[in-house]
Design a protein around this motif. Structure first.
Motif, mmCIF file in Angstrom:
data_model
loop_
_atom_site.group_PDB
_atom_site.id
_atom_site.type_symbol
_atom_site.label_atom_id
_atom_site.label_comp_id
_atom_site.label_asym_id
_atom_site.label_seq_id
_atom_site.Cartn_x
_atom_site.Cartn_y
_atom_site.Cartn_z
ATOM 1 N N ASN A 268 0.571 -1.271 0.044
ATOM 2 C CA ASN A 268 -0.065 0.052 0.034
ATOM 3 C C ASN A 268 0.964 1.185 -0.046
ATOM 4 O O ASN A 268 1.877 1.317 0.714
ATOM 5 N N ALA A 269 0.430 2.236 -0.969
ATOM 6 C CA ALA A 269 0.974 3.652 -0.658
ATOM 7 C C ALA A 269 0.522 4.237 0.581
ATOM 8 O O ALA A 269 -0.541 3.884 1.030
ATOM 9 N N GLY B 121 -3.192 2.730 3.784
ATOM 10 C CA GLY B 121 -1.933 3.133 4.041
ATOM 11 C C GLY B 121 -1.837 4.370 4.942
ATOM 12 O O GLY B 121 -1.941 5.485 4.631
ATOM 13 N N ILE B 122 -1.515 4.155 6.334
ATOM 14 C CA ILE B 122 -1.535 5.097 7.078
ATOM 15 C C ILE B 122 -0.335 5.685 7.686
ATOM 16 O O ILE B 122 0.559 4.730 8.449
ATOM 17 N N LEU B 123 -0.104 6.758 7.658
ATOM 18 C CA LEU B 123 1.363 7.241 8.090
ATOM 19 C C LEU B 123 0.971 8.183 9.424
ATOM 20 O O LEU B 123 -0.076 9.229 9.407
ATOM 21 N N MET B 124 1.559 7.960 10.660
ATOM 22 C CA MET B 124 1.231 8.869 11.849
ATOM 23 C C MET B 124 2.603 9.465 12.159
ATOM 24 O O MET B 124 3.758 9.127 12.364
ATOM 25 N N CYS C 93 5.930 1.819 0.188
ATOM 26 C CA CYS C 93 5.050 0.577 -0.136
ATOM 27 C C CYS C 93 5.030 0.002 1.162
ATOM 28 O O CYS C 93 5.967 -0.625 1.679
ATOM 29 N N LEU C 94 3.858 0.013 1.795
ATOM 30 C CA LEU C 94 3.479 -0.652 3.057
ATOM 31 C C LEU C 94 3.283 -1.987 2.845
ATOM 32 O O LEU C 94 2.024 -2.397 2.099
ATOM 33 N N ALA D 37 4.714 4.394 10.072
ATOM 34 C CA ALA D 37 3.961 4.076 9.167
ATOM 35 C C ALA D 37 3.568 2.365 8.701
ATOM 36 O O ALA D 37 4.501 1.846 8.979
ATOM 37 N N ALA D 38 2.288 2.162 8.595
ATOM 38 C CA ALA D 38 1.878 0.910 8.596
ATOM 39 C C ALA D 38 0.577 0.748 7.870
ATOM 40 O O ALA D 38 -0.049 1.663 7.686
ATOM 41 N N THR D 39 0.428 -0.436 7.467
ATOM 42 C CA THR D 39 -1.034 -0.559 6.872
ATOM 43 C C THR D 39 -2.028 -0.645 7.975
ATOM 44 O O THR D 39 -1.959 -0.644 9.005
#
Length: 305
Positions: free
Chosen positions: A31-32, A121-124, A138-139, A187-189
Motif C-alpha cells: 500500500n502507498a 496506508g496510514i502514516l502517523m 510501499c507498506l 507508517a503501517a497498513t
C-alpha cells in the motif's frame, strides 16, 4: 551477556532495523501512504498540528486525507487545509496526584490516532513534524516503517523493583537494543495498526501504572515490547524521513537540505512560515535542548509558564 546466543534474540534482531529498499518493496506489492494522521493533545499544541497539516496538504499532494486526532473541539482548528478533518477523542486520564496527566493523555490519544484513518496506508506523525515531500513508501502487512534513534528504552525501568516490572519486558529484545524505532514518524497498513494499537495501549497503561511519576511517560518503551510480542518487522526508512531539525541545524541560520522528507521539531513556528514562503530560505531554529525544556514539563510547570 550471552543474549546473542538466544534463538529468540537472533530471531528478533533479524527482523529489526531492516534497511528499506524501495524497488524491492514495489516488486513485492503493498500500500502507498494515503492517510496522514496527526495526534494533538492540549490547546497549546493546536497551532503546530494545524501547521503540520498545512505542510502535508502542500508538500504531499497525493495524500487522500489528513486527520488531526485531538482532545480539542474542531473550533480550535480554524481554516483547515484541504483534505483535513478533525476527530475529537475522549480518553481516561490518571488520578489527581499524577504530575504528567497531559503527557499521559497525549500518549493515549496518539496510540488510538491511526485507527481514525479511513484508508489502508496510514502514516502517523507527531504534531511537530512537517512533511516537506510526499513519503514514497510501499507498506506491507505486519511491518512498521520508521526512522531509528540511539538509546536503550529499557533504561526507563532503571531503579524499578524487579517485582514491579511487567513480565513482557523480562524477555523482551527490542527494548534492550540501542537502536530503537522513533515514534515521531510511523507508517503501517490499516490491518497492521488494528493489530498493534490495542496491545500498545494495554502495555502503555500497565507499564506506567507500575512506575513512579518521576519521569514523563513514554510510548516508545511499550512500543518496543509490543513489536516483540506481535512479531512485527521493523523497517528503517533512514534519517531523511524523520530529520531532527534542532539537532542538525538548531542555533545557527541554515537551509533545510532538499533530501528531507519529514522535518521533526524546529521552533519557533514562525521560522516554518518562512519555509512555506521559500523552501530555500535560511532558517534560525532553537538549539536541541529547547524541546525537552518546553515539551516534557509536569502539569504544574506548564501552568506556571
Amino acid at each position: 551477556m550471552f543474549e546473542f546466543l538466544s534463538s529468540k534474540y537472533r530471531y528478533i534482531t533479524s527482523r529489526h532495523n531492516i534497511p528499506y529498499h524501495h524497488q524491492h518493496a514495489i516488486t513485492d506489492g503493498g500500500n502507498a501512504v494515503t492517510s496522514v494522521v496527526i495526534p494533538c493533545t492540549g490547546e497549546d499544541y493546536c497551532e503546530e498540528a494545524l501547521l503540520s497539516a498545512t505542510f502535508a496538504a502542500r508538500f504531499a499532494p497525493a495524500i487522500q486525507e489528513i486527520v488531526i486526532v485531538t482532545d480539542q473541539g474542531p473550533n480550535k482548528f480554524p481554516s483547515l487545509p484541504p483534505k483535513t478533518r478533525v476527530v475529537t477523542l475522549r480518553v481516561d486520564t490518571r488520578e489527581e496526584p499524577y504530575q504528567y496527566k497531559q503527557i499521559y493523555r497525549s500518549r493515549l490519544i496518539k496510540m488510538q490516532a491511526p485507527l481514525q484513518a479511513l484508508t489502508d496506508g496510514i502514516l502517523m506523525i507527531d504534531s511537530d513534524l512537517n512533511l516537506l515531500q510526499m513519503p514514497e513508501i510501499c507498506l506491507r502487512d505486519n511491518h512498521i516503517y520508521a526512522s531509528f534513534r540511539q538509546g536503550k528504552m529499557i533504561n526507563k525501568l532503571d531503579g524499578v523493583p524487579k517485582s514491579r516490572i511487567p513480565a513482557y519486558y523480562r524477555d523482551a529484545v527490542r527494548p534492550q537494543l540501542v537502536d530503537h524505532v522513533n515514534g515521531a514518524f510511523l507508517a503501517a497498513t490499516r490491518k497492521t495498526w488494528q493489530l498493534m494499537c490495542p496491545v500498545w495501549i494495554a502495555f502503555f497503561i500497565d507499564t506506567w501504572s507500575q512506575m513512579a511519576d518521576d519521569q514523563p511517560p513514554t510510548d516508545q518503551l511499550p512500543l518496543g515490547a509490543m513489536l516483540d510480542t506481535l512479531d512485527i518487522r521493523t523497517v528503517n526508512l533512514g534519517d531523511w524521513m524523520n530529520w531532527p531539525v534542532s539537532k542538525k541545524i538548531g542555533g545557527h541560520p541554515a537551509v533545510i537540505p532538499s533530501q528531507v522528507v519529514g522535518a521533526h521539531g524546529g521552533f519557533p513556528l514562525s521560522e516554518w512560515q518562512k519555509y512555506l514562503a521559500s523552501p530555500r530560505a535560511p532558517l534560525l531554529f532553537k538549539a536541541q535542548d529547547y524541546t525537552r525544556k518546553v515539551r516534557y514539563l509536569t502539569d504544574k510547570e506548564k501552568l506556571s509558564q
